[in-house]
Design a protein around this motif. Structure first.
Motif, mmCIF file in Angstrom:
data_model
loop_
_atom_site.group_PDB
_atom_site.id
_atom_site.type_symbol
_atom_site.label_atom_id
_atom_site.label_comp_id
_atom_site.label_asym_id
_atom_site.label_seq_id
_atom_site.Cartn_x
_atom_site.Cartn_y
_atom_site.Cartn_z
ATOM 1 N N ALA A 143 0.780 -1.165 0.123
ATOM 2 C CA ALA A 143 -0.085 -0.074 -0.058
ATOM 3 C C ALA A 143 0.916 1.256 -0.083
ATOM 4 O O ALA A 143 1.900 1.371 0.817
ATOM 5 C CB ALA A 143 -0.918 -0.077 1.253
ATOM 6 N N VAL A 144 0.566 2.312 -0.875
ATOM 7 C CA VAL A 144 1.341 3.612 -1.169
ATOM 8 C C VAL A 144 0.559 4.658 -0.434
ATOM 9 O O VAL A 144 -0.612 4.732 -0.970
ATOM 10 C CB VAL A 144 1.716 3.559 -2.443
ATOM 11 C CG1 VAL A 144 2.681 4.696 -2.666
ATOM 12 C CG2 VAL A 144 2.129 2.288 -2.883
ATOM 13 N N MET A 145 1.348 5.516 0.006
ATOM 14 C CA MET A 145 0.851 7.087 0.321
ATOM 15 C C MET A 145 2.097 8.017 -0.621
ATOM 16 O O MET A 145 3.070 7.757 -0.042
ATOM 17 C CB MET A 145 0.527 7.473 1.574
ATOM 18 C CG MET A 145 -0.844 6.811 2.578
ATOM 19 S SD MET A 145 -0.667 7.308 4.154
ATOM 20 C CE MET A 145 -1.225 9.086 3.854
ATOM 21 N N GLN A 146 1.407 8.783 -1.117
ATOM 22 C CA GLN A 146 2.234 9.637 -2.095
ATOM 23 C C GLN A 146 2.045 10.879 -1.889
ATOM 24 O O GLN A 146 0.898 11.550 -2.059
ATOM 25 C CB GLN A 146 2.346 9.226 -3.521
ATOM 26 C CG GLN A 146 3.409 10.032 -4.357
ATOM 27 C CD GLN A 146 3.775 9.835 -5.669
ATOM 28 O OE1 GLN A 146 3.748 8.392 -5.707
ATOM 29 N NE2 GLN A 146 3.857 10.541 -6.668
ATOM 30 N N ARG A 147 2.970 11.847 -1.420
ATOM 31 C CA ARG A 147 2.501 13.342 -1.278
ATOM 32 C C ARG A 147 2.502 14.364 -2.512
ATOM 33 O O ARG A 147 3.642 14.087 -3.334
ATOM 34 C CB ARG A 147 3.666 13.776 -0.333
ATOM 35 C CG ARG A 147 3.284 15.351 0.193
ATOM 36 C CD ARG A 147 2.253 15.426 0.991
ATOM 37 N NE ARG A 147 2.118 16.549 1.919
ATOM 38 C CZ ARG A 147 1.149 16.714 2.885
ATOM 39 N NH1 ARG A 147 -0.138 16.171 2.587
ATOM 40 N NH2 ARG A 147 1.207 18.037 3.436
ATOM 41 N N ASP A 148 1.626 14.895 -2.697
ATOM 42 C CA ASP A 148 1.420 15.910 -3.942
ATOM 43 C C ASP A 148 0.246 16.942 -3.594
ATOM 44 O O ASP A 148 -1.121 16.681 -3.755
ATOM 45 C CB ASP A 148 1.259 15.201 -5.075
ATOM 46 C CG ASP A 148 1.226 16.246 -6.292
ATOM 47 O OD1 ASP A 148 1.049 17.416 -6.096
ATOM 48 O OD2 ASP A 148 1.799 15.882 -7.352
ATOM 49 N N GLN A 149 0.606 17.832 -2.898
ATOM 50 C CA GLN A 149 -0.404 18.753 -2.161
ATOM 51 C C GLN A 149 -1.684 19.442 -3.265
ATOM 52 O O GLN A 149 -2.712 19.513 -2.738
ATOM 53 C CB GLN A 149 0.232 20.007 -1.212
ATOM 54 C CG GLN A 149 1.035 19.236 -0.044
ATOM 55 C CD GLN A 149 2.115 20.356 0.508
ATOM 56 O OE1 GLN A 149 1.624 21.159 1.288
ATOM 57 N NE2 GLN A 149 3.180 20.342 0.343
ATOM 58 N N GLN A 150 -0.842 19.540 -4.164
ATOM 59 C CA GLN A 150 -2.155 20.169 -5.430
ATOM 60 C C GLN A 150 -2.758 19.158 -5.850
ATOM 61 O O GLN A 150 -4.163 19.251 -6.041
ATOM 62 C CB GLN A 150 -1.454 21.014 -6.351
ATOM 63 C CG GLN A 150 -1.005 22.558 -5.822
ATOM 64 C CD GLN A 150 -2.242 23.107 -5.068
ATOM 65 O OE1 GLN A 150 -3.253 23.167 -5.975
ATOM 66 N NE2 GLN A 150 -1.977 23.703 -3.958
ATOM 67 N N ARG A 151 -2.063 18.070 -6.419
ATOM 68 C CA ARG A 151 -2.735 17.084 -7.140
ATOM 69 C C ARG A 151 -4.008 16.171 -6.332
ATOM 70 O O ARG A 151 -4.965 15.962 -6.888
ATOM 71 C CB ARG A 151 -1.885 16.040 -7.660
ATOM 72 C CG ARG A 151 -2.214 15.313 -8.745
ATOM 73 C CD ARG A 151 -0.894 14.630 -9.463
ATOM 74 N NE ARG A 151 -0.779 13.420 -10.037
ATOM 75 C CZ ARG A 151 -0.247 12.561 -10.157
ATOM 76 N NH1 ARG A 151 0.908 12.469 -9.323
ATOM 77 N NH2 ARG A 151 -0.352 11.475 -10.824
ATOM 78 N N PHE A 152 -3.548 16.018 -5.039
ATOM 79 C CA PHE A 152 -4.355 15.159 -4.015
ATOM 80 C C PHE A 152 -5.091 16.083 -3.171
ATOM 81 O O PHE A 152 -5.138 15.530 -2.054
ATOM 82 C CB PHE A 152 -3.376 14.131 -3.660
ATOM 83 C CG PHE A 152 -2.978 13.326 -4.697
ATOM 84 C CD1 PHE A 152 -3.755 12.566 -5.702
ATOM 85 C CD2 PHE A 152 -1.379 12.962 -4.586
ATOM 86 C CE1 PHE A 152 -3.065 12.044 -6.647
ATOM 87 C CE2 PHE A 152 -0.973 12.149 -5.754
ATOM 88 C CZ PHE A 152 -1.540 11.843 -6.538
ATOM 89 N N LYS A 153 -4.988 17.310 -3.500
ATOM 90 C CA LYS A 153 -5.707 18.363 -2.268
ATOM 91 C C LYS A 153 -6.946 17.739 -1.638
ATOM 92 O O LYS A 153 -7.309 18.288 -0.730
ATOM 93 C CB LYS A 153 -5.770 19.828 -2.823
ATOM 94 C CG LYS A 153 -6.745 19.785 -4.113
ATOM 95 C CD LYS A 153 -6.877 21.222 -4.759
ATOM 96 C CE LYS A 153 -7.715 21.304 -5.700
ATOM 97 N NZ LYS A 153 -7.569 22.676 -6.399
ATOM 98 N N THR B 133 -7.791 14.715 -0.639
ATOM 99 C CA THR B 133 -7.472 13.880 0.222
ATOM 100 C C THR B 133 -6.304 14.135 1.003
ATOM 101 O O THR B 133 -5.401 13.333 1.211
ATOM 102 C CB THR B 133 -7.094 12.308 -0.597
ATOM 103 O OG1 THR B 133 -6.390 12.507 -1.450
ATOM 104 C CG2 THR B 133 -8.476 11.923 -1.129
ATOM 105 N N GLY B 134 -6.197 15.184 1.488
ATOM 106 C CA GLY B 134 -5.248 15.705 2.465
ATOM 107 C C GLY B 134 -3.900 15.899 2.013
ATOM 108 O O GLY B 134 -2.712 15.933 2.764
ATOM 109 N N GLY B 135 -4.028 16.189 0.490
ATOM 110 C CA GLY B 135 -2.365 16.109 -0.121
ATOM 111 C C GLY B 135 -1.672 14.854 -0.174
ATOM 112 O O GLY B 135 -0.386 14.782 -0.605
ATOM 113 N N TRP B 136 -2.399 13.990 0.075
ATOM 114 C CA TRP B 136 -1.884 12.465 -0.182
ATOM 115 C C TRP B 136 -2.554 11.435 -1.225
ATOM 116 O O TRP B 136 -3.873 11.620 -1.167
ATOM 117 C CB TRP B 136 -1.890 11.638 1.224
ATOM 118 C CG TRP B 136 -1.051 12.193 2.179
ATOM 119 C CD1 TRP B 136 -1.471 13.087 3.206
ATOM 120 C CD2 TRP B 136 0.448 11.889 2.420
ATOM 121 N NE1 TRP B 136 -0.311 13.317 4.166
ATOM 122 C CE2 TRP B 136 0.734 12.558 3.691
ATOM 123 C CE3 TRP B 136 1.290 11.260 1.671
ATOM 124 C CZ2 TRP B 136 2.155 12.639 3.886
ATOM 125 C CZ3 TRP B 136 2.663 11.395 2.296
ATOM 126 C CH2 TRP B 136 3.012 11.888 3.386
ATOM 127 N N GLY B 137 -2.227 11.007 -2.133
ATOM 128 C CA GLY B 137 -2.557 10.043 -3.120
ATOM 129 C C GLY B 137 -2.432 8.672 -2.361
ATOM 130 O O GLY B 137 -1.270 8.260 -1.732
#
Lengths: 161, 161
Positions: free
Chosen positions: B105-115, B117-121
């Motif tokens: 399972a993966v959490m990836q930070r991208d604050q704009q792209r995943f705004k 869901t808290g900045g996490w994909g």
């Protein structure tokens, strides 16, 4: 994938035997930086596991030379394994979490220096404290259990990807 | 050392809730090389743990940016966490060993792209197979359980040394 080998693991602290000369005290340095090494796998000794000293969650680290050895089957001098063992805490949802660090155990490859213990030096640091060395006689405390594993370089560990 | 936070951990696969828009399918790449990242800690879900999908031995990896975030409390874009979960096998000496890989399972930070869901994909790969993506709606499948953790950057994990 290999229950038997992973279950047996390194038996540093509670096995006896061996007839070789004692390893020189202080021969194995504290494994600085091991937390950034490759974690090969982990095992869990639940309450009731014997020896009791191995109850806990433990991780097997390999430095680059040790990882290369797991890949090739040949360990060069300088290869180091670390077992990092923690007490565990169980919650009311049957989850075990890492608690206090119990011990850091080390195997370091030097074929000439440690020729009486299969080419491996052994040490353990209580609570991960560099000042609290545990092993008083590597042959008796450690190598006795590793000696039968000559066909795997005296290791309980095999490569996990 | 922190039973609550480590026990709760990432709840990727079995929590529901959230109201944000679904994350674009395939937005999160497979985390190549994660086995060489920092292993923050591990937890164990024993038989009887709920949700059943989280039963196993699981390790939490942090890439260098995620480790920096754990140290500083601020996560830059590019920070990635991986949970690597294995079934376990129990022997007759109460030892649990890693069995087959269940999921990555993966959490990836991208604050704009995943705004939303808290900045996490979020993504998960069944059996660690890059071709078997599990998450169909990150907001519903994943973020619902992370949303209450705003004071820890929506993470269940905290730094372990």
């Amino acid at each position: 994938m290999r229950p038997r080998t992973t279950a047996l693991l390194f038996v540093f602290l509670a096995c006896f035997g061996g007839t070789a000369f004692a390893q020189q005290s202080g021969a194995i340095p504290f494994p600085e930086g091991y937390r950034n090494w490759y974690v090969d796998h982990s095992t869990v000794g639940l309450q009731g596991h014997t020896p009791e000293s191995e109850v806990g969650i433990q991780h097997v680290y390999a430095n680059p030379a040790a990882l290369k050895g797991l890949e090739t089957g040949k360990f060069d001098d300088g290869a180091i394994f670390v077992v990092d063992r923690f007490a565990y805490v169980e919650d009311n949802n049957k989850t075990l979490s890492q608690g206090d660090r119990k011990v850091i155990a080390v195997m370091q490859r030097d074929q000439q220096r440690f020729k009486d213990t299969g080419g491996w030096g052994f040490e353990a640091f209580k609570r991960g404290d560099p000042a609290q060395r545990v092993v008083t006689d590597a042959a008796k405390n450690c190598f006795g259990c590793h000696a039968p594993l000559a066909d795997n370089n005296f290791l309980f560990t095999r490569l996990h990807r």
